[in-house]
Design an enzyme around this catalytic site. Sequence first.
Site, short mmCIF file in Angstrom:
data_model
loop_
_atom_site.label_atom_id
_atom_site.label_comp_id
_atom_site.label_asym_id
_atom_site.label_seq_id
_atom_site.Cartn_x
_atom_site.Cartn_y
_atom_site.Cartn_z
N GLY A 1 67.80 -6.94 0.32
CA GLY A 1 66.87 -6.07 1.03
C GLY A 1 65.43 -6.15 0.60
O GLY A 1 64.61 -5.39 1.10
N CYS B 1 64.32 -15.72 30.84
CA CYS B 1 64.01 -14.89 32.01
C CYS B 1 64.22 -13.41 31.75
O CYS B 1 65.06 -12.76 32.37
CB CYS B 1 64.84 -15.36 33.19
SG CYS B 1 64.26 -16.97 33.73
N TYR C 1 67.08 -15.20 9.16
CA TYR C 1 67.53 -14.62 10.41
C TYR C 1 66.80 -15.24 11.61
O TYR C 1 66.52 -14.59 12.60
CB TYR C 1 67.39 -13.08 10.39
CG TYR C 1 67.96 -12.49 9.12
CD1 TYR C 1 69.34 -12.46 8.93
CD2 TYR C 1 67.14 -12.03 8.08
CE1 TYR C 1 69.88 -11.96 7.74
CE2 TYR C 1 67.66 -11.54 6.90
CZ TYR C 1 69.03 -11.51 6.74
OH TYR C 1 69.56 -11.03 5.57
N1 LLP Z 1 73.62 -7.92 1.07
C1 LLP Z 1 74.22 -7.33 2.12
C2 LLP Z 1 75.48 -6.61 1.91
C3 LLP Z 1 73.62 -7.39 3.39
O1 LLP Z 1 74.20 -6.80 4.42
C4 LLP Z 1 72.40 -8.09 3.55
C5 LLP Z 1 71.76 -8.20 4.87
C6 LLP Z 1 71.82 -8.70 2.43
C7 LLP Z 1 72.45 -8.59 1.20
C8 LLP Z 1 70.55 -9.49 2.50
O2 LLP Z 1 69.47 -8.70 2.90
P1 LLP Z 1 67.99 -9.33 2.79
O3 LLP Z 1 67.73 -9.57 1.33
O4 LLP Z 1 67.96 -10.58 3.56
O5 LLP Z 1 67.13 -8.29 3.38
N2 LLP Z 1 68.82 -9.70 11.05
C9 LLP Z 1 67.97 -8.78 10.34
C10 LLP Z 1 68.41 -8.56 8.93
C11 LLP Z 1 69.85 -8.14 8.80
C12 LLP Z 1 70.31 -8.06 7.37
C13 LLP Z 1 71.79 -7.89 7.28
N3 LLP Z 1 72.28 -7.74 5.96
C14 LLP Z 1 66.53 -9.26 10.42
O6 LLP Z 1 66.27 -10.26 11.09
O7 LLP Z 1 65.63 -8.66 9.87
#
Ligand code: LLP
Length: 408
Positions: free
Chosen positions: A225, A332, A361
Amino acid sequence: MMIGGMAATDIAERFGTPVYVTDEQALRDNFRRIHQAFNRHMETRVHYACKANSNMAILKVLEQEGACIDAVSLGEVLTCLKVGYSPDRILYTGVNVSNEEFEGLVEAKVPINIDSFSGLRRLAAISTDVPISFRVTPGVGSGHHQKVITGAKGSKFGIPIEEIMDAFREAVDLGFKPRGLHAHIGSGGQSVDPFTDLVGILLGVVNDLKDELGLELEFLDMGGGIGIPYRPNEPVMDVDELAANLTEMIMEESDIKTLAVEPGRYVVCDSTVLLTRCVDIKRTEEKNFIGVDAGFNTLIRPSFYDSYHHVAIANKFNKACEARYDVVGPICESGDYLARDRVLPEPEEGDLVAVYDAGAYGFVMSSQYNSRPRCREVLVNDGEAELIRDSEDLEDIWRHQVMPQRLM
Ligand code: LLP
């Protein structure tokens, strides 16, 4: 515009557009930075959240760097095993996991992070000879959009904090040896506070487990996150400060020896740009449009989360920015845009538009919507560019469709 020692225009010329281009060195640097930030204080396993970008070349680069993996599906697990990660470097954290998926995970011998009582009981019926941990819903959430906040109360993820002791108790009764506690507050948050709140809460559980159940956990996993600055001049979260604060809390308040973190975005996001060609320019009384060959089929984040991605015209870096444009794609739907109201140099058909911070992503959320094949991915290192995913063609779109004989 240069990427990994190569001109963006040359890369686009050689591989076509749209194309995702990753700078290998930037990827390695990001990983090393976060790894060192934590490991200088305490042993920390950096589980790269491979949902952010699961291209096998990228996984391999990170494997060489010593990464562990946060996987959310059997598909991700098997991909990482194929790339060369050993099962003990992977932690599976799924939600609403089917029995078939549990069976595959047990066979693959990867540690499983349990998300529900139902999952615990269904896994126990398959095998208890698996390393497990629990995902708790901590009641702390943070993220760049409502859709990606996971840790708040009422979330579909994890076991509510009020019930987590019962979950561990039941696991022990079932014959498991639970090893860790995990939570993930959400994705793309930009402040340190929710992480400190989270770790405070997790440490409470760790100590309760020790006092009430005599259970000493091996690791604490604070999820991923960590946000990145998508906008120019946006503050950068200080990962050193984050790491120093959290590790200090853990070392002072518990006997936990190993921390795990699960960054996805932080590791890959700014290593990659999406290059897309300007194919059409439209000027209307209300707005000016730069029409490009990538739409939300290629990069969905702007349409889906209203996310900001910085854009520039790669072949006009030193030209003055004169007017406002929306950068829009070929899909579209009126929601198909990559950028809105951006001040850019005077565009021409054939210009190359660079969309920044597209590594997390980006490709993984792309689709074949409107029957548009998915695009290429390229890895650049030391002035050399290599294809790491070829583009699809129409055959790929048709391949799995079946025409009933009676309709012929
Ligand atoms: N750990 C778990 C359990 C997660 O669900 C996620 C992301 C992460 C780690 C990694 O999070 P990060 O460090 O990348 O923020 N599609 C969305 C983001 C969805 C994240 C889902 N889970 C976007 O494009 O912003």
